[in-house]
Every structure is written in structure tokens, then in C-alpha cells.
Design an enzyme around this catalytic site. Structure first.
Site, PDB file in Angstrom:
ATOM      1  N   ASN A 210       0.853  -1.203   0.000  1.00  0.00           N
ATOM      2  CA  ASN A 210       0.000   0.000   0.000  1.00  0.00           C
ATOM      3  C   ASN A 210       0.884   1.246   0.000  1.00  0.00           C
ATOM      4  O   ASN A 210       2.105   1.165   0.025  1.00  0.00           O
ATOM      5  CB  ASN A 210      -0.969  -0.019   1.187  1.00  0.00           C
ATOM      6  N   ASP A 279      -4.688  -5.951   5.345  1.00  0.00           N
ATOM      7  CA  ASP A 279      -5.746  -6.738   5.994  1.00  0.00           C
ATOM      8  C   ASP A 279      -5.678  -8.200   5.585  1.00  0.00           C
ATOM      9  O   ASP A 279      -6.066  -9.076   6.338  1.00  0.00           O
ATOM     10  CB  ASP A 279      -7.117  -6.163   5.617  1.00  0.00           C
ATOM     11  N   LYS A 289       8.407 -17.814  -9.350  1.00  0.00           N
ATOM     12  CA  LYS A 289       7.724 -16.668  -9.938  1.00  0.00           C
ATOM     13  C   LYS A 289       6.480 -17.138 -10.714  1.00  0.00           C
ATOM     14  O   LYS A 289       6.564 -18.089 -11.503  1.00  0.00           O
ATOM     15  CB  LYS A 289       8.705 -15.961 -10.883  1.00  0.00           C
ATOM     16  N   PRO A 305      -3.749 -11.235  11.068  1.00  0.00           N
ATOM     17  CA  PRO A 305      -4.150 -10.918  12.441  1.00  0.00           C
ATOM     18  C   PRO A 305      -4.177  -9.408  12.639  1.00  0.00           C
ATOM     19  O   PRO A 305      -3.393  -8.692  12.004  1.00  0.00           O
ATOM     20  CB  PRO A 305      -3.050 -11.557  13.295  1.00  0.00           C
ATOM     21  N   ASP A 306      -5.078  -8.929  13.474  1.00  0.00           N
ATOM     22  CA  ASP A 306      -5.121  -7.492  13.779  1.00  0.00           C
ATOM     23  C   ASP A 306      -4.197  -7.257  14.979  1.00  0.00           C
ATOM     24  O   ASP A 306      -4.531  -7.586  16.117  1.00  0.00           O
ATOM     25  CB  ASP A 306      -6.554  -7.069  14.094  1.00  0.00           C
ATOM     26  N   ILE A 307      -3.033  -6.712  14.703  1.00  0.00           N
ATOM     27  CA  ILE A 307      -1.983  -6.572  15.726  1.00  0.00           C
ATOM     28  C   ILE A 307      -2.480  -5.698  16.866  1.00  0.00           C
ATOM     29  O   ILE A 307      -2.336  -6.024  18.051  1.00  0.00           O
ATOM     30  CB  ILE A 307      -0.693  -5.976  15.106  1.00  0.00           C
ATOM     31  N   PHE A 323      -4.846   4.196  14.610  1.00  0.00           N
ATOM     32  CA  PHE A 323      -5.079   5.172  13.549  1.00  0.00           C
ATOM     33  C   PHE A 323      -6.209   4.661  12.669  1.00  0.00           C
ATOM     34  O   PHE A 323      -6.398   3.456  12.547  1.00  0.00           O
ATOM     35  CB  PHE A 323      -3.816   5.367  12.700  1.00  0.00           C
ATOM     36  N   LYS A 337     -14.393   2.064  15.456  1.00  0.00           N
ATOM     37  CA  LYS A 337     -13.118   1.351  15.591  1.00  0.00           C
ATOM     38  C   LYS A 337     -12.567   1.454  17.013  1.00  0.00           C
ATOM     39  O   LYS A 337     -12.005   0.499  17.546  1.00  0.00           O
ATOM     40  CB  LYS A 337     -12.117   1.938  14.587  1.00  0.00           C
ATOM     41  N   LYS A 341     -12.088  -2.184  18.724  1.00  0.00           N
ATOM     42  CA  LYS A 341     -10.726  -2.640  19.048  1.00  0.00           C
ATOM     43  C   LYS A 341     -10.384  -2.374  20.513  1.00  0.00           C
ATOM     44  O   LYS A 341      -9.263  -2.606  20.939  1.00  0.00           O
ATOM     45  CB  LYS A 341      -9.706  -1.965  18.126  1.00  0.00           C
TER      46      LYS A 341
HETATM   47  O1  C5P Z   1      -9.167  -1.765  10.923  1.00  0.00           O
HETATM   48  P1  C5P Z   1      -8.192  -0.800  10.382  1.00  0.00           P
HETATM   49  O2  C5P Z   1      -7.136  -1.462   9.549  1.00  0.00           O
HETATM   50  O3  C5P Z   1      -8.760   0.398   9.707  1.00  0.00           O
HETATM   51  O4  C5P Z   1      -7.493  -0.253  11.714  1.00  0.00           O
HETATM   52  C1  C5P Z   1      -6.448   0.600  11.649  1.00  0.00           C
HETATM   53  C2  C5P Z   1      -5.637   0.514  12.922  1.00  0.00           C
HETATM   54  O5  C5P Z   1      -5.375  -0.833  13.293  1.00  0.00           O
HETATM   55  C3  C5P Z   1      -4.284   1.135  12.734  1.00  0.00           C
HETATM   56  O6  C5P Z   1      -3.898   1.669  13.982  1.00  0.00           O
HETATM   57  C4  C5P Z   1      -3.425  -0.036  12.314  1.00  0.00           C
HETATM   58  O7  C5P Z   1      -2.055   0.186  12.601  1.00  0.00           O
HETATM   59  C5  C5P Z   1      -3.999  -1.155  13.151  1.00  0.00           C
HETATM   60  N1  C5P Z   1      -3.937  -2.483  12.504  1.00  0.00           N
HETATM   61  C6  C5P Z   1      -3.150  -3.468  13.024  1.00  0.00           C
HETATM   62  N2  C5P Z   1      -3.124  -4.715  12.446  1.00  0.00           N
HETATM   63  C7  C5P Z   1      -3.879  -4.984  11.372  1.00  0.00           C
HETATM   64  C8  C5P Z   1      -4.688  -3.992  10.832  1.00  0.00           C
HETATM   65  C9  C5P Z   1      -4.704  -2.752  11.409  1.00  0.00           C
HETATM   66  O8  C5P Z   1      -2.427  -3.227  14.000  1.00  0.00           O
HETATM   67  N3  C5P Z   1      -3.821  -6.192  10.829  1.00  0.00           N
END
Ligand code: C5P
Length: 404
Positions: A210, A279, A289, A305-307, A323, A337, A341
């Protein structure tokens, strides 16, 4: 304001073209109120005169290990004990190699070995010398022993090359030295932050990525150091120099970022997730390749995973700041959010054509339980300082509430 008033700093200067900048550094440290004792190597004298530094610091420059006159005034062991901080700027590849090997062949290397004061080094050398495996191994060894690295910066070099190896500007080094002695609002606090994009491998040469530049996260790291925090920055692939005084861990993918975050999170007071984490990642990265053998190609992606959510769910969780980059309805999505979260604070911005990513200016809407504040469009460096202020306000309020 003299933030370094009375501090006893030993400034080591080794033999590189950046040595001329050491005079400016000495001037800035003296202006900050520090007592600066310069020690030069023989090679440094080829680049800058001792008289210049003596005039700036008001103290004779020390050069020789066995100098009867100087030894009579303050012996080298006394000098090693006198220093509260040893700064070597510029630090050549040769100096780093000798320091890593623990050699004591001249006054500066002997002092580095004999002192118990912290040692910070600002390397300066040709980019190929910096990249050389030997230099990298020496630097890694020194860091593992607690030596702090300031820079190097990237850019045009005196030899005509372009790349990493430029000494940090004196004002950057001054900022890092101030931060070490500062009684900032975050003194003694550990702050962990993520920044930049992630890259999710499709095959050995391609990835999903991105447009995140990492600028906001890096500006935040600088602002946190200025408040005295000890900062660990987990950075996705970006081409930004490491802010002075920051411990940086480079990663590529979301899974690597998660691992680095979980390794660093123990003891963290504040976690700021500024990275634009992918995501999804390819279900499996092809080992070879991918060839264009068909007209269409279907990719199977799986959720990363959502860290941030995972850190926020820890039993001993730090103060968590997220953010939200949105193209529309910024406030509503950010509020959602914050709750989903279970964050302590969220900083939301509108992204889209030329907004948010890859630009130097930004604006933020900062929201927490029971309050919010708009930070208007301004350079990311200034915005970062304001956001850090808000974070510390909320963090202090929460810590005070927990302690009553
Ligand atoms: O859900 P979204 O991606 O919009 O959330 C954004 C926030 O979650 C940011 O603070 C981003 O650094 C964190 N994030 C994360 N791990 C992910 C996706 C988002 O820590 N896989």
C-alpha cells in the site's frame, strides 16, 4: 534555556570528512550549557584543527594516550570517570571496528573501554563501507552491548556516492543528547510503535502493498524521543532514516510485524499502531515466480491478524492508540473502531487523492472515551508533537485514575 547545563560530555572525533561538523556539534552542546571535553584521534587532526575545538569548548583538546602534561592534570582513567556521556561523532568504520574488538590503542579507544558512561556513536563513512558485512557485524555487536547508534543518514556523500553513511546533522545529535538528559513527560517510559506499510509476498518477486510512506509514524517517534520516552519503532519497508535515539526493527510482512511487536511489548507503557497493515495476505506465496500462462489469475487471500486488537486484548495491556484512515464518514468509522478494538484513543484522518498517505501535511481528528479534538492541517512533524501531547494527557489521566 540550557537543557545540558553542567553535564559532562566527552566528544570523540575520529578521522572522516564529517569531522568538520563536529565543531558545530561542540558549539551546540556548549551553548546548551554542557562542559565538553574533546578527544581527537590522530586521523581526525587531518580534517579539523585542535585550535578550533579548543576555542569552542574552552578546554585543550586531548589527543595522546601518554601525554605527561595532560596526564598530570587529569589522567585518562580520571577522564573516563569524569564523563557522564561519551559521544563519538563522526565514528569511522575503523573506530567502530576497534571499539567492537575492545581495543585500547589510542586515547579515545582507551576511554571508551575505561568509562562506565553510556556511549553513543554517530557513524560516518562511504556507503559501501557502511553496508559491508564487517561494519554491520561490528555495529550489531556494539548495540548488543548497549552502545546507542545515531544514524547514519542517507544521501549524497563527499566521495560522490549516494547512500547510507552520512553523519546525522549536529542539531539531530544535539536533540538526541538532550533527550537522554531530558526530564520529558515520558522520561523512563517505554513506547512501542508501528509505522509504514507491510508487504505480503505473492511470489519471490511480487507483493501486495500500500501507499503508506511511514512519515507520520517516524515523526511520532521523533516527538516521543523529545518527551524523553525510550522508543522502539517497528517499521515496514520505508525509505526514511531512523530518528535519532530510536531503536528500529525493520520488518516486511504483517506476520513479521506482529512477531516484532509481541517480542517488544513487555514493559511497554504506550503502544501506537500507526502502520498501514495489510488486511489480507496471499493464502500461500508461490515458491517460484508466477508465470502468465492464463488470461485470468485468481488469488486466494486470508485475513491477517489485527496486531492492535491483539495488543489491546492482552491482560497487562499498554495504553493503546490506533489510527483510522478513512475516505468518508471519518468520525463515525473512527468511533466504531475505538470501541471494536477497545482502544484508549484513535487518530483519524481522511485519505484519498493526495490526502494522508505520501504527503508531508496532514490533519487528524483524535477521539477518546468522552472527548475529542481536531488537529488542523500542518506538517506531520508539528502534528506529531501535538498528538503526543494529547496521548500523554490521556495516559497521565488514566494512570492517575488507576492509582486512586
Ligand atoms: O481496521 P483498520 O485497519 O482500519 O485499523 C487501523 C488501525 O489498526 C491502525 O492503527 C493499524 O495500525 C492497526 N492495525 C493493526 N493490524 C492490522 C490492521 C490494522 O495493528 N492487521
Amino acid at each position: 534555556m540550557q537543557p545540558l547545563r553542567g553535564r559532562r560530555l566527552l566528544l570523540g572525533i575520529t578521522g572522516g570528512i564529517a569531522a568538520y561538523k563536529a565543531a558545530e556539534l561542540a558549539r551546540l552542546l556548549v551553548k546548551d550549557g554542557a562542559e565538553v571535553q574533546v578527544v581527537m584521534t590522530r586521523a581526525a587532526e587531518a580534517f579539523i584543527g585542535t585550535m578550533t575545538l579548543q576555542a569552542i569548548t574552552g578546554r585543550p583538546v586531548r589527543e595522546a594516550l601518554f601525554d605527561a602534561q595532560h596526564e598530570a592534570a587529569m589522567g585518562h582513567i580520571e577522564l573516563a570517570r569524569w564523563a557522564e556521556l561519551v559521544i563519538v561523532a563522526p565514528a569511522t568504520a575503523d573506530f567502530l571496528a576497534h571499539a567492537a574488538a575492545g581495543m585500547a590503542h589510542d586515547l579515545l579507544s582507551t576511554l571508551c573501554l575505561a568509562t562506565t558512561a553510556p556511549l553513543v556513536v554517530a557513524p560516518a563513512m562511504n556507503q559501501a563501507m557502511w553496508r559491508h558485512a564487517a561494519t554491520q557485524a561490528n555495529v550489531a555487536l556494539l548495540q548488543s552491548r548497549g552502545v546507542s547508534l545515531l544514524g547514519p543518514d542517507e544521501g549524497a556523500q563527499a566521495c560522490g556516492d549516494v547512500g547510507p553513511g552520512r553523519m546525522l546533522e549536529p542539531v539531530e545529535i544535539q536533540r538526541a543528547v538532550r533527550a537522554r538528559f531530558a526530564d520529558g513527560r515520558l522520561s523512563g517510559r517505554k513506547v512501542l510503535l508501528t509505522a509504514g506499510p507491510t508487504r505480503e509476498a505473492l511470489d519471490p518477486v511480487r507483493f501486495l502493498g500500500n501507499r503508506s510512506s511511514g512519515k507520520m509514524g517516524f515523526a511520532l517517534a521523533t516527538a516521543l524521543v523529545a518527551e524523553g520516552a525510550s522508543v522502539t519503532l517497528v517499521a515496514g519497508p520505508v525509505s526514511l532514516p531512523t530518528p535519532a535515539g530510536v531503536e528500529r526493527i525493520d520488518v516486511e510482512s504483517a506476520l513479521q510485524m506482529r512477531e516484532a511487536v509481541f517480542t517488544s511489548v513487555p514493559g511497554t507503557a504506550i503502544f501506537i499502531a500507526c502502520a498501514a497493515v495489510a488486511d489480507f495476505r496471499p493464502a500461500a506465496a508461490a515458491e517460484q515466480k508466477i508465470k502468465k500462462t492464463s488470461e485470468t489469475l485468481a488469488l486466494e487471500l486470508i485475513r491477517n491478524p489485527d496486531i492492535l486488537s491483539e495488543v489491546a486484548a492482552l491482560p497487562q495491556r499498554p495504553f493503546c492508540v490506533g489510527f483510522a484512515a478513512e475516505t468518508d464518514d471519518v468520525e463515525a468509522y473512527a468511533q466504531a473502531k475505538l470501541r471494536a478494538k477497545r482502544l484508549d484513543m484513535i487518530a483519524a484522518n481522511r485519505v484519498g487523492a493526495s490526502r494522508g498517505f505520501e504527503v508531508d501535511d496532514n490533519a487528524l481528528l483524535v477521539i477518546w472515551e468522552g472527548g475529542q479534538q481536531s488537529l488542523p492541517t500542518q506538517p506531520k512533524s508539528r502534528l506529531a508533537a501535538q498528538l503526543v501531547n494529547l496521548i500523554v494527557d490521556r495516559f497521565d489521566a488514566q494512570t492517575a485514575a488507576e492509582n486512586t
